[in-house]
Design a protein around this motif. Structure first.
Motif, PDB file in Angstrom:
ATOM      1  N   ARG A 222      26.483  27.385 -19.710  1.00 48.28           N
ATOM      2  CA  ARG A 222      25.455  26.745 -20.539  1.00 48.28           C
ATOM      3  C   ARG A 222      24.102  27.420 -20.344  1.00 48.28           C
ATOM      4  O   ARG A 222      23.386  27.712 -21.297  1.00 48.28           O
ATOM      5  N   ARG A 223      23.758  27.690 -19.073  1.00 47.71           N
ATOM      6  CA  ARG A 223      22.480  28.331 -18.790  1.00 47.71           C
ATOM      7  C   ARG A 223      22.463  29.763 -19.312  1.00 47.71           C
ATOM      8  O   ARG A 223      21.444  30.246 -19.815  1.00 47.71           O
ATOM      9  N   ILE A 224      23.593  30.451 -19.196  1.00 48.50           N
ATOM     10  CA  ILE A 224      23.669  31.825 -19.696  1.00 48.50           C
ATOM     11  C   ILE A 224      23.427  31.856 -21.202  1.00 48.50           C
ATOM     12  O   ILE A 224      22.688  32.710 -21.714  1.00 48.50           O
ATOM     13  N   HIS A 228      19.811  33.358 -21.661  1.00 44.99           N
ATOM     14  CA  HIS A 228      20.006  34.800 -21.734  1.00 44.99           C
ATOM     15  C   HIS A 228      20.545  35.280 -23.080  1.00 44.99           C
ATOM     16  O   HIS A 228      20.132  36.344 -23.558  1.00 44.99           O
ATOM     17  N   ALA A 229      21.480  34.550 -23.664  1.00 44.04           N
ATOM     18  CA  ALA A 229      22.113  35.029 -24.896  1.00 44.04           C
ATOM     19  C   ALA A 229      21.326  34.640 -26.151  1.00 44.04           C
ATOM     20  O   ALA A 229      21.016  35.496 -26.987  1.00 44.04           O
ATOM     21  N   LEU A 230      21.004  33.368 -26.286  1.00 48.12           N
ATOM     22  CA  LEU A 230      20.326  32.907 -27.500  1.00 48.12           C
ATOM     23  C   LEU A 230      18.996  33.616 -27.769  1.00 48.12           C
ATOM     24  O   LEU A 230      18.728  34.000 -28.914  1.00 48.12           O
ATOM     25  N   PRO A 231      18.120  33.797 -26.767  1.00 52.10           N
ATOM     26  CA  PRO A 231      16.863  34.500 -27.065  1.00 52.10           C
ATOM     27  C   PRO A 231      17.067  35.910 -27.603  1.00 52.10           C
ATOM     28  O   PRO A 231      16.260  36.392 -28.408  1.00 52.10           O
ATOM     29  N   ASN A 232      18.138  36.581 -27.191  1.00 50.79           N
ATOM     30  CA  ASN A 232      18.359  37.955 -27.629  1.00 50.79           C
ATOM     31  C   ASN A 232      18.947  38.052 -29.031  1.00 50.79           C
ATOM     32  O   ASN A 232      18.952  39.141 -29.613  1.00 50.79           O
TER      33      ASN A 232
END
Length: 314
Positions: A222-224, A228-232
């Motif tokens: 969930r944190r990843i 990390h993934a959604l902003p990119n």
């Protein structure tokens, strides 16, 4: 970069205005006969053509129309004998409400579906969701609209009105039941495209090296995804969302006609039937301006959210 995009937008809108003007001139029939009826006298027809300069050369008609539009005067409706602004103002508000409600529901739902299916790639939930999204995406707007009416308003479940004829004396939100079917149809048409794009971007991002490093550090999935993934994938997501908003502007022409919703789409359909040239020109250019503006904002937003593109823009 912004100034260049705006300049291209103005140039594109001018080109659209020329095409729209020529297209309205190519419509079959005589605008004067359509407005006054077949029993109109030759003197009445001549007076109508003189009043609206229909006998003037095309270049003169276009220049006069463009000059009036730039000064804020959209002309007079042939069929209603009132200003075009008065004819379409309430229609524009109704269509904006329909588009806004559809976007508020469809965009978050589509992003969630895209992230959900990507995080569960090749599992049962991913296959089922992808299959449903693909089937919906393959259906044209009018087919989806008719299917929604059959399912929820006629033969199967008669729980909603099949026609969305709003009462102009009441607020739109006070007639929310009339909005359900057209909003549902637009949501079903927008969600598949956005969801599939978000899924593809998310799958690629979850396979990147920095996400693998985050997993090795013991971070939760969930944190990843959230950190990390959604902003990119914000840049591509913003681009596809903007394209979906532009798609909504085009789809309302079909959806409003099917549900008899008193918006821009129905007004454009009625104006074409009545050969009401000033209304057709105003609505077509308005839809084109919205489409161009959304694309400009999409380009600017994508650059703003992507560091490498920001450096190039500078």
């Amino acid at each position: 970069m912004i100034l260049i995009r705006l300049a291209y937008g103005v140039l594109a809108l001018w080109a659209v205005s020329v095409l729209v003007f020529l297209a309205t001139q190519a419509l079959p029939g005589d605008a004067a006969v359509t407005a006054l009826g077949r029993n109109a006298t030759p003197a009445g027809l001549a007076s109508f053509r003189a009043r609206f300069d229909l006998d003037a050369p095309l270049i003169t008609q276009y220049w006069d129309w463009l000059r009036h539009v730039l000064s804020g005067n959209l002309g007079v409706s042939f069929s209603m004998s009132s200003s075009v602004s008065a004819v379409i103002s309430s229609r524009v508000v109704d269509s904006l409400v329909l588009m806004a409600v559809s976007a508020v529901i469809s965009i978050p739902l589509a992003v969630w579906i895209g992230v959900y299916t990507a995080s569960r790639r090749d599992r049962l939930g991913d296959h089922l969701m992808s299959f449903v999204v693909l089937v919906i995406n393959a259906l044209p707007e009018f087919v989806m609209a008719v299917a929604v009416v059959v399912l929820l308003a006629t033969n199967v479940f008669q729980i909603l009105p099949a026609v969305s004829a709003l009462d102009p004396n009441d607020s739109i939100l006070g007639q929310w039941r009339l909005l359900v079917l057209p909003v549902l149809t637009l949501v079903l048409m927008v969600v598949p495209y956005v969801a599939r794009t978000v899924r593809a971007c998310m799958i690629e991002e979850l396979a990147s090296e920095h996400v693998r490093m985050a997993r090795l550090k013991g971070l939760t999935e969930r944190r990843i995804i959230l950190r990390h993934a959604l902003p990119n994938i914000a840049g591509p997501t913003f681009q596809v969302v903007a394209q979906s908003l532009a798609y909504l502007a085009g789809s309302i022409v079909v959806i409003e006609t099917v549900f008899q919703y008193p918006g821009v789409g129905q007004a454009l359909d009625q104006a074409v039937s009545a050969r009401d040239i000033p209304v057709i020109q105003a609505l077509a250019c308005l839809l084109a301006a919205f489409y161009i503006l959304v694309n400009i904002l999409a380009d600017i937003g994508t650059v703003a959210m992507t560091p490498t593109l920001r450096k190039r823009a500078r």
